[in-house]
Design an enzyme around this catalytic site. Sequence first.
Site, PDB file in Angstrom:
ATOM      1  N   TYR B 117       0.831  -1.315   0.010  1.00 52.00           N
ATOM      2  CA  TYR B 117      -0.136   0.087  -0.069  1.00 52.00           C
ATOM      3  C   TYR B 117       0.909   1.234  -0.005  1.00 52.00           C
ATOM      4  O   TYR B 117       2.022   1.092   0.746  1.00 52.00           O
ATOM      5  CB  TYR B 117      -0.946  -0.032   1.061  1.00 52.00           C
ATOM      6  CG  TYR B 117      -1.630   1.254   1.403  1.00 52.00           C
ATOM      7  CD1 TYR B 117      -2.837   1.646   1.132  1.00 52.00           C
ATOM      8  CD2 TYR B 117      -1.087   2.493   2.005  1.00 52.00           C
ATOM      9  CE1 TYR B 117      -3.618   2.661   1.248  1.00 52.00           C
ATOM     10  CE2 TYR B 117      -1.762   3.736   2.260  1.00 52.00           C
ATOM     11  CZ  TYR B 117      -2.951   3.740   1.741  1.00 52.00           C
ATOM     12  OH  TYR B 117      -3.542   4.885   2.029  1.00 52.00           O
ATOM     13  N   GLU B 205      -3.272   8.066  -3.619  1.00 47.48           N
ATOM     14  CA  GLU B 205      -3.287   6.599  -2.986  1.00 47.48           C
ATOM     15  C   GLU B 205      -3.039   5.470  -4.245  1.00 47.48           C
ATOM     16  O   GLU B 205      -3.775   5.590  -5.297  1.00 47.48           O
ATOM     17  CB  GLU B 205      -4.422   6.356  -2.413  1.00 47.48           C
ATOM     18  CG  GLU B 205      -4.613   5.228  -1.473  1.00 47.48           C
ATOM     19  CD  GLU B 205      -6.035   5.002  -0.661  1.00 47.48           C
ATOM     20  OE1 GLU B 205      -7.127   5.068  -1.064  1.00 47.48           O
ATOM     21  OE2 GLU B 205      -5.849   4.775   0.856  1.00 47.48           O
TER      22      GLU B 205
END
Lengths: 299, 395
Positions: B117, B205
């Site tokens: 991530y 993101e």
Amino acid sequence: MSILVSKSTRVITQGITGNSGLFHSQKCREYAAECQPGVDVFVGGVTPGKGGTTVDGFPVFNSVREAREKTGANTSMVFVPPPFCADAILEAADAGMELIVAITEGIPVMDMLRVRRGLEKSTSRLIGPNCPGVITPGIAKIGIMPGYIHKPGTIGIISKSGTLTYEAAWQLGRVGLGQSTAVGIGGDPINGTSYIELLKMFQDDPGTEGILLIGEIGGSAEQAAAEYIKSHVTKPMAGFIAGQTAPPGKRMGHAGAIISGGGGTAAEKMAALTAAGVVVSPSPGGMGEAMLRAMQGRG
Amino acid sequence: MKIHEYQAKQLLRAAGVAVPQGVVARTADEAAQAFTSLGGSLAVVKSQIHAGGRGKGRFVEQPEQRGVVLVRSAEEAQQNAARMLGNTLVTIQTGAAGKQVSTLFVEQGLKIARELYLGIVVDREAGGPVLIMSFEGGMEIEEVAAHSPEKILKEPFDAVAGLYPYQARKLAYALGLDAAAVRSAEKFLPKICRFFVDYDCSMTEINPLVVTEDGQMLALDAKVTFDDNALFRHKDVVALRDLSEEEPAEVRAADTGLSYVKLNGNIGCLVNGAGLAMSTMDLIKLHGGEPANFLDVGGGADEDQVTEAFRIILADSNVKAVLVNIFGGIMRCDIIVSALLNAYEKVGFNVPLVVRLEGTNVEKAREMLQASGRPIIAATDLTDAAQKVVRALNA
């Protein structure tokens, strides 16, 4: 006594030739003239390229440094439009202004990061941006708040919001409480002065007997303030947090007012302040009452 | 402002950030051609909507069809695309109504060794950007933070200087990447941090961020949100705006210079100032009502803006009562009332209206309201206003 604004405050306006810059400089000058007859508090303005002219009696200078040298100003009120505002703030700091009050709304966050970095080496204090300004009732106001709703007194107000601060001052007036100084720290995610710095000033100010803190959703500045209050603030405090019903992920007007990733909710901020001994009003209609209860030691 | 995944990847690619090869498709035939042009034996067909949760999302018209699918032939790409395009995708983030899919992004399949991530945001308290990485690719970062915070790494970086290569290596080693992947991260991470700053992002993101079997770091997904206040210097980003992804009433309000957020209640609110507008919603809720919206007319609203504000509020068929809460500072109350009475005439009110006014010229404003003969309910303070509007609703 008061904080930030006193009888030695002398102000120039950056962006004085713009509509709102001039309008509010005039209003501020009127208010100061009522409070301190015969004293010039608002002594001029800056608009690059318009130096040497005057606008409604205010001398205009090309740079903040020149304005400071020729007028003796120690404070700047900033109305410069968002794309150029960060630069204007840094210029004021470079010129040695002790206090810079930035009213402008809509400055990019990246610009404010650069401003914050630039101010690290400076002795200037920045209030705002995106704020109503600072008022010490009976002395002077530097900002866009209506002067008459603020009565001289002993309560310090620290707030992220403009009209909500007017509402709070009005409610305080109804329960017989005036203000030492009311400060709008602004609704942007990155600002110049934190709750904690102002809490310290109000705690140290002999003219302030109680403090009202008005916060809103987004970030964790109120939680950090609560931690500070626990160990450093002995004066009675009341508080309110706006945005209890705001949905996550939506910006509620102010750039900083957004619940993101499950953080920054009103509930957690209210709980933190309550745990720090602050009398928190769940209703915006109860801010004045909450302050009165805190002052009377009734929690 | 948000943009689609395929748009974000175009910007990232231009900024030197590694992304998989991909082709935009707006028809089923284009999806088949995209598969062929990518030249592999595996591709991913991805619905392009702003909401997340697409992989697990399903279509209203095709309940078996997922929003993101793996395909192994041009024919399969075409068949899936035909079931997706023009249909309505419901995900955990779209709400029950879902979003119509009009664009697909067909991407090459990769041999993935690790899923991680990556997120970049501005840390308000630290006053700078921070790069966040986690071992748990594909999982919501909030979930990881709640259950295994030790799996999250945070690296603040300087907005002007950017992320230094040593910071990239520090993260890469902490994530246990092998030598080839560390070298890839050393390029990838500073570039994506530079992108975040240069484009005035409020969030970037990448979830998942992948490392391929041959040690390459790539952005498999991309979610980018921009700082609205900085759009004036990013015309290329503004051109990517997709109005069909936004709430029409919010777009209309923004065009008029109003700040409006639609909610699900039945009491419409018109307020000046963001803090007071949020507080007015809270107040309604505290007194047993449900706000239908957030609406800040700002400090210097004129008559046209107030009229448009009423139109927007009343266009919401859920609205059964309206509360106006004005604290006139620089804005005079009599100007607001004059605008309000004109708007009342032009817009046509068929629901109760409660008005609470305070501040500059309030006496004159109250007289004007009284003299108008309109069935407007006057309130004296916030609590009174909330009680009256809830009562009017239940009457």
